[in-house]
Design an enzyme around this catalytic site. Structure first.
Site, short mmCIF file in Angstrom:
data_model
loop_
_atom_site.label_atom_id
_atom_site.label_comp_id
_atom_site.label_asym_id
_atom_site.label_seq_id
_atom_site.Cartn_x
_atom_site.Cartn_y
_atom_site.Cartn_z
N TYR A 63 0.36 7.41 -30.86
CA TYR A 63 0.35 8.30 -32.02
C TYR A 63 1.68 8.16 -32.75
CZ TYR A 63 -0.55 12.25 -35.00
OH TYR A 63 -0.78 13.03 -36.11
N GLN A 94 -7.50 15.49 -34.42
CA GLN A 94 -8.70 14.65 -34.54
C GLN A 94 -8.41 13.22 -34.08
OE1 GLN A 94 -7.19 16.31 -36.97
NE2 GLN A 94 -6.90 15.11 -38.84
N ASN A 150 3.07 16.74 -34.14
CA ASN A 150 3.30 18.17 -34.40
C ASN A 150 2.58 19.01 -33.33
OD1 ASN A 150 0.60 18.26 -35.07
ND2 ASN A 150 0.96 18.29 -37.28
N SER A 167 15.19 17.89 -29.77
CA SER A 167 16.21 16.98 -29.26
C SER A 167 17.45 17.73 -28.78
CB SER A 167 16.58 15.99 -30.37
OG SER A 167 17.21 14.87 -29.83
N GLN A 182 22.40 14.93 -33.71
CA GLN A 182 21.24 15.59 -33.11
C GLN A 182 20.83 16.81 -33.93
OE1 GLN A 182 19.38 14.31 -30.49
NE2 GLN A 182 20.79 12.72 -31.16
N HIS A 186 18.22 16.72 -36.72
CA HIS A 186 16.81 16.48 -36.43
C HIS A 186 15.94 17.68 -36.72
CE1 HIS A 186 16.10 12.57 -34.67
NE2 HIS A 186 17.16 12.65 -33.90
N GLU A 214 18.80 15.83 -22.47
CA GLU A 214 18.10 14.61 -22.88
C GLU A 214 19.11 13.47 -23.08
OE1 GLU A 214 16.53 14.93 -26.81
OE2 GLU A 214 15.16 13.23 -26.57
N HIS A 215 20.13 13.72 -23.92
CA HIS A 215 21.19 12.73 -24.16
C HIS A 215 22.51 13.28 -23.62
CE1 HIS A 215 18.39 12.25 -27.68
NE2 HIS A 215 18.47 10.98 -27.32
N ASP A 275 19.07 5.27 -30.23
CA ASP A 275 17.85 5.67 -30.94
C ASP A 275 17.10 4.48 -31.51
OD1 ASP A 275 18.11 8.35 -30.50
OD2 ASP A 275 19.17 8.76 -32.36
N GLU A 299 -7.88 17.10 13.11
CA GLU A 299 -8.13 17.72 11.80
C GLU A 299 -9.60 18.12 11.63
OE1 GLU A 299 -6.39 15.30 8.68
OE2 GLU A 299 -4.36 15.82 9.38
N HIS A 335 -14.80 10.78 10.51
CA HIS A 335 -13.65 9.88 10.36
C HIS A 335 -13.39 9.14 11.68
CE1 HIS A 335 -12.92 12.05 6.66
NE2 HIS A 335 -11.81 11.39 6.42
#
Lengths: 421, 421
Positions: free
Chosen positions: A121, A183, A206, A229, A251, A254, A319-320, A353, A407, A412
């Site tokens: 995506y 969709q 989104n 971020s 950052q 963003h 994250e960073h 990046d 068991e 088995h």
């Protein structure tokens, strides 16, 4: 920028957006319609949400041609070079199937197989990121995924941003559909007349895309649901305030909910960075976004020493992480939780990046405690191999049968004993 | 057992249990109470659901001693040997951190770090599986996880089954709490006065445990949500009907919803296996369960040839696959989707459940298309390392800045340009 002496534990202000009840209902309805109506559902949602009626969704040769016409030749070269760097890094992540043979003839192993089909995506509109195409597609290609499909919402003029199409073309991705939102996720998960289903869906989107991915998870695999971020800079008095401030702001621009945090034992650095952030903020085109982020989610934590600063970094699990201290490489071993670690003053975060090679899809929201950057591993799966020999079953069947009976699983036990007959 | 000629595509009858609305509400309520009331919530839910009031949850030395007293010494040895095999296999899965250095001084790498803390859920009651302890704990230990916590619901007498405790003790797991259900998952995810929170929760459980894990996912990591067990046997005329039937039944006895499927080009084998299944069924203590499973989810698919049988196997993407054909090893390369592949007539599936070494936690419900057996990887995470040199930033800053500007991120461009000053 807020300066705070750290006394106890700290944590990032987490902002996981799980959507409203209304959004969740809308997503369920869209997914159901796509399953029921297929391409027709895609057509009507695209008209409704993207403001354009498309009879055919597939990107054509002439779409690719138009995209190249819109893009600077120099930019095409830069995308190509970035793609090479990213491919080089990820090809070092590939793993081999392995086997181990025992004296008694038993063979055990682990087979690595690429996924059959992956859907990527790619967000559209203002946030059209060609780098996202490179970072999501290349690891899948290196893994050996045969079918890679891209989906991206069309603009009102029915096109996908030029940079995105050129990046896809450079990588050789030809199956691209102009469809976005929940969709598109539905189409990739369940299939329609035009779009064959895939096994895994990756890439940012989104809230509707995120909710749809969460919903189809299980039918198909998904990557992580990314949060805003984050950057944490670990710096001492040797760091330059202008560089630290610039990276924090990279950052902050963003997203209003992005987190930019400096952790330092130096009050002097803390104070100069605060001044520099304010100075640079005024010069930014996205000043409003960056300022909101810095005000609401930014912080400068001042610690007693570097050791304590490292403890704080591990609590934040960012994250960073940038390390701008004396002997930064020596600190890496102490970092337990971080998606990507940028070492030294020349390793400004945007280097990662776009261009250096490692993936920019990284764990957010403190999930670096248990999650990893997107990698070739995410596009392969393992199968166990067990080949027991006659000798092995002879030696071990009684033990296996005893374990099964402990068991309460008699069938088995009998299955292995059947081999002794 | 139903015999069917395969003409087109087939698929396993999937039965993902997502719980009722009532169950989901109960789980949300339990999780909220545990967050609010901590240990007191655990006490009252344990009294309510497990029928025993416990003031202290932690398993004590005397609990371990009692467990050993209940277990046959021979059985202890078998568990030890199984643990050794499992440890040997999983230690082959470990990965090294790596770095790559470029001529211009740039260093890129990937750091592997174990998770800090993992919680293992072990079901109680009738379905007490010491093998589950081995399979979930050992990969975490091999990965280097420092803190491994076990939780398991107590019986009405306030104890945890002997086999489970002995298995834990053999592995050196000392932090065990007598608490189960959604409340145990909540305690592991959020922490209480007694139980410190963990980073990941693994292990099977009933629908309440599964729903609770799904709910806390994101706060902590979880392993897969397992569906009912499945076996597919790929066999030709060389296979022995009694062995094929015994293996099909070893899955069928697990659960009414388990799937046992034979795929074969031999109608003769199909017919003899159907007869054998019926014969062996009558002798099984868990006949009722196994019969329901065989009737509702069992099938024998007869194909034109082995090639077509392999196609069918890949469509089914089973948790367990047995290959009982001529030259079975030659078929492995064509198997794209299977959790574990058992090769040849001596590799009866229970061999892998307890003893051979590979993990028995495997992808179910067709998720072998994109998921893997539980492994050491699941208890580590990766961090990217980027150390850019002065030369590298000098050479590449203009390209990185151009890429950032193409994406409309000016502060990203300026951050790298700041290094050229």
């Amino acid at each position: 920028m807020r300066i705070e002496r750290v006394t106890n534990t700290v944590s990032l202000k987490r902002t996981i957006d799980s959507g409203t009840e209304e959004q969740r209902k809308a997503v369920l309805e869209i997914l159901a319609q796509v399953q029921k109506e297929g391409d027709n559902a895609l057509r009507s949602y695209t008209e409704k949400f993207d403001g354009v009626f498309l009879n055919e969704f597939k990107v054509t040769d002439s779409d690719f041609k138009d995209a190249y016409a819109k893009l600077d030749e120099n930019m095409v070269q830069i995308i190509k070079e970035a793609a090479e760097n990213i491919r080089d890094y990820h090809s070092r992540q590939t793993r081999q199937s392995w086997m181990t043979m025992k004296d008694n003839g038993t063979i055990l192993g682990q087979k690595i197989t690429p996924l059959d089909a992956v859907g990527v995506y790619v967000p559209g509109g203002k946030a059209a990121y060609p780098s996202s195409v490179l970072m999501n597609v290349i690891p899948a290609q290196v893994a050996g995924v045969e079918r890679i499909v891209m989906v991206s919402p069309p603009g009102k003029d029915g096109t996908i941003p030029a940079g995105v199409l050129v990046a896809a073309d450079i990588l050789g991705v030809k199956e691209i559909y102009k469809v976005g939102g929940a969709q598109a996720v539905g189409a990739l998960a369940f299939g329609t007349e035009t779009i064959q289903p895939v096994d895994k869906i990756v890439g940012p989107g989104n809230i509707f895309v995120a909710l749809a991915k969460r919903e189809v998870y299980g039918n198909v695999d998904i990557d992580m649901i990314a949060g805003p971020s984050e950057i944490v800079v670990l710096a001492d008095e040797t760091a330059l305030p202008n560089e630290v401030a610039a990276d924090l702001l990279s950052q902050a621009e963003h997203d209003e909910r992005a987190s930019s945090i400096l952790v330092t034992p130096s009050m002097e650095l803390a104070e100069s960075v605060a001044v520099e952030v304010e100075r640079q903020l005024l010069l930014l085109p996205r000043e409003a976004i960056a300022r909101a982020s810095i005000n609401d989610f930014g912080a400068i934590y001042v610690t007693n020493d570097v050791e304590e600063a490292i403890r704080v970094v591990n609590e934040l699990a960012p994250e960073h992480l940038e390390i701008m201290t004396k002997d930064p490489m020596e600190k890496v071993g102490k970092i337990k939780h971080a998606g990507a670690i940028f070492i030294g003053r020349y390793s400004s975060e945007p280097v990662g990046d776009y261009f250096a090679g490692p993936n920019h899809v990284l764990p957010t929201n403190g999930t670096a405690r248990f999650s990893s950057p997107l990698s070739v591993d995410d596009f392969t799966k393992k199968s166990t191999i067990i080949s027991y020999s006659k000798q092995a079953i002879k030696d071990n069947a009684p033990k296996i049968a005893a374990f099964a009976r402990l068991e309460g699983l008699e069938a088995h036990a009998r299955a292995v004993e059947e081999r002794l007959k």
